[in-house]
Design a protein around this motif. Structure first.
Motif, short mmCIF file in Angstrom:
data_model
loop_
_atom_site.label_atom_id
_atom_site.label_comp_id
_atom_site.label_asym_id
_atom_site.label_seq_id
_atom_site.Cartn_x
_atom_site.Cartn_y
_atom_site.Cartn_z
N ILE A 122 0.86 -1.19 0.00
CA ILE A 122 0.00 0.00 0.00
C ILE A 122 0.90 1.24 0.00
O ILE A 122 1.84 1.33 0.79
N TYR A 178 -7.57 3.62 2.45
CA TYR A 178 -7.43 2.24 1.96
C TYR A 178 -8.76 1.51 2.13
O TYR A 178 -9.65 1.93 2.89
N GLU A 237 -7.37 -4.07 1.89
CA GLU A 237 -6.07 -3.58 2.32
C GLU A 237 -5.96 -3.51 3.84
O GLU A 237 -4.87 -3.70 4.40
#
Length: 447
Positions: A261, A271, A275
């Motif tokens: 990420i 996110y 994630e």
């Protein structure tokens, strides 16, 4: 309950002390097998003085050990003259006569006596140091007791760790070869670096310090983080000393690297649910590793040594990572170049060398690829590698697939180093805190 100081004084081996003196009277050359045994290791005052005199006589080539020679030797030096006044010829003559009964005639028997006296001395001194530690603990006005306690205990261990007999090479060569064989991993010695091409030049080995240099803000810390995660994946215990990032910021970079990420999205919370699960998996995994991150904006040798010893005792250390070695006079990590030199020496020799820990660090590089403070750093580093941005021309010549960074081994005491035009191709992605080995370019012929 018996007071500790009385208990310490009662730890002795009087019989072995007498046996050593008796044996040396008859076989004075035995003293060469006990050069690590010092007079202060004896508890009996007479034995202490006589042992010192006999050893001194033998070093002077005098092998006739009798009361008169012992007295003359003690009288010959102002520092020991007072000891001669405490002894008498009659007392020494009586001791010589008694030596016929208790003297040992073989080196092996003599070494056993020496071992007994050293063991008692070690236990006695340790007991005294522990008593001192108790007094330190009782002093509530002293808020920094960890460093003092480690110093007291380590000084005893250091003093008595050097008393082992030095063996001839024939007795250690098999063990050395076994260690050489045991260090082999995946076709190389030691622990492999993340970059396969780099392992042709250097690997991560106990007792060695490998330093990576780069200009300011060119990803030194990110490189070390990549190495740390790679080592943790290999099951190694890692201690990371950080003068740059506190543990919260380091954790953000660590999770960005592990999850893929982008760093900005991760710290801003931008996110998705998938994630989030990656982040949680990363946190769960890191909890299974032996990893310690310590933030120290100002490096101090004593504080660092204490921290390293504490981590070593609690979970062990395979690799120490130092971020980073710098002496700028600007209050960052060190206040002077001299202090930097002493610190690099401590990490390489006292930590990596004596404790058999692998060392990796970073240092500042100048714009032309030279290592800043190189005189202080290069003196002790096992290997120095410099990382630089590729020029636009180099990227065009090598190809985009060959990455945007180049790594050169410029100093190497454990293998090859590169010529001026040689380098390893790396790909650096700052958004993902990621360093990878790129496709290696084909060197261009100058003809």
């Amino acid at each position: 309950m018996t007071p500790i100081n009385n208990t310490c004084a009662n730890i002795n081996s009087i019989e072995s002390e007498a046996g050593i003196i008796a044996s040396l009277i008859h076989n004075p050359q035995f003293c060469f097998y006990s050069e690590h045994l010092l007079p202060n290791h004896f508890t009996d005052k007479d034995n202490r003085h006589i042992y010192a005199a006999i050893c001194d006589l033998v070093r002077k080539g005098i092998t006739s050990i009798d009361p008169y020679n012992i007295m003359e030797d003690l009288n010959s030096n102002e520092a020991t003259r007072k000891y001669a006044e405490e002894l008498t010829i009659d007392r020494l003559q009586e001791l010589v006569e008694m030596s016929d009964v208790i003297a040992r005639g073989t080196i092996e028997e003599y070494k056993l006596l020496v071992s007994n006296v050293l063991d008692a001395a070690f236990r006695r001194e340790t007991c005294r140091r522990l008593e001192k530690c108790i007094q330190i603990c009782k002093d509530r006005s002293d808020g920094n007791i960890e460093e003092k306690i480690y110093s007291e205990i380590d000084s005893v261990l250091t003093e008595y760790s050097s008393v082992e007999e030095i063996p001839p090479y024939k007795d250690v060569v098999d063990e050395c070869w076994h260690e050489i064989e045991s260090r082999r991993r995946e076709g190389c010695a030691g622990i492999p670096f993340k970059f396969g091409s780099l392992n042709e030049y250097v690997t991560i080995e106990p007792g060695e310090l490998v330093i990576f240099a780069a200009e300011a803000k060119q990803g030194k810390s990110m490189l070390l983080l990549n190495f740390a995660v790679d080592l943790l994946k290999k099951g190694k215990a890692v201690l990371y000393l950080d003068s740059e990032l506190n543990t919260r910021l380091f954790t953000a970079r660590l999770l960005a690297h592990m999850t893929g990420i982008e760093y900005k999205r991760l710290i801003s919370g931008n996110y998705n649910n998938e994630e989030i699960e990656k982040i949680q998996r990363g946190i769960r995994w890191i909890k299974t590793r032996k990893f310690t991150h310590i933030y120290m904006p100002m490096f101090d040798q004593k504080t660092i040594y204490t921290a390293i010893k504490k981590v070593e005792h609690t979970q062990g250390i395979d690799v120490l990572i130092v971020d980073y070695f710098k002496g700028s006079g600007e209050g960052d990590a060190f206040d002077s170049y001299q202090e930097l030199g002493r610190f690099v020496d401590m990490i390489k020799n006292q930590i990596c060398g004596e404790m058999k820990i692998c060392g990796i660090g970073a240092a500042q590089a100048t714009s032309n690829g030279k290592v800043a403070d190189s005189a202080k750093i290069g003196r002790n580093a096992s290997t120095i590698a410099v990382i630089q941005d590729k020029t636009i021309e180099e990227i065009e010549t090598d190809g985009a697939e060959c990455g945007n960074k180049k790594l050169r081994v410029v100093l190497n005491r454990n293998g090859m180093q590169m010529s001026k035009n040689e380098y390893i191709d790396l790909k650096f992605d700052g958004n993902h805190i990621l360093y990878e080995e790129a496709k290696q370019h084909i060197p261009q012929s100058p003809y």
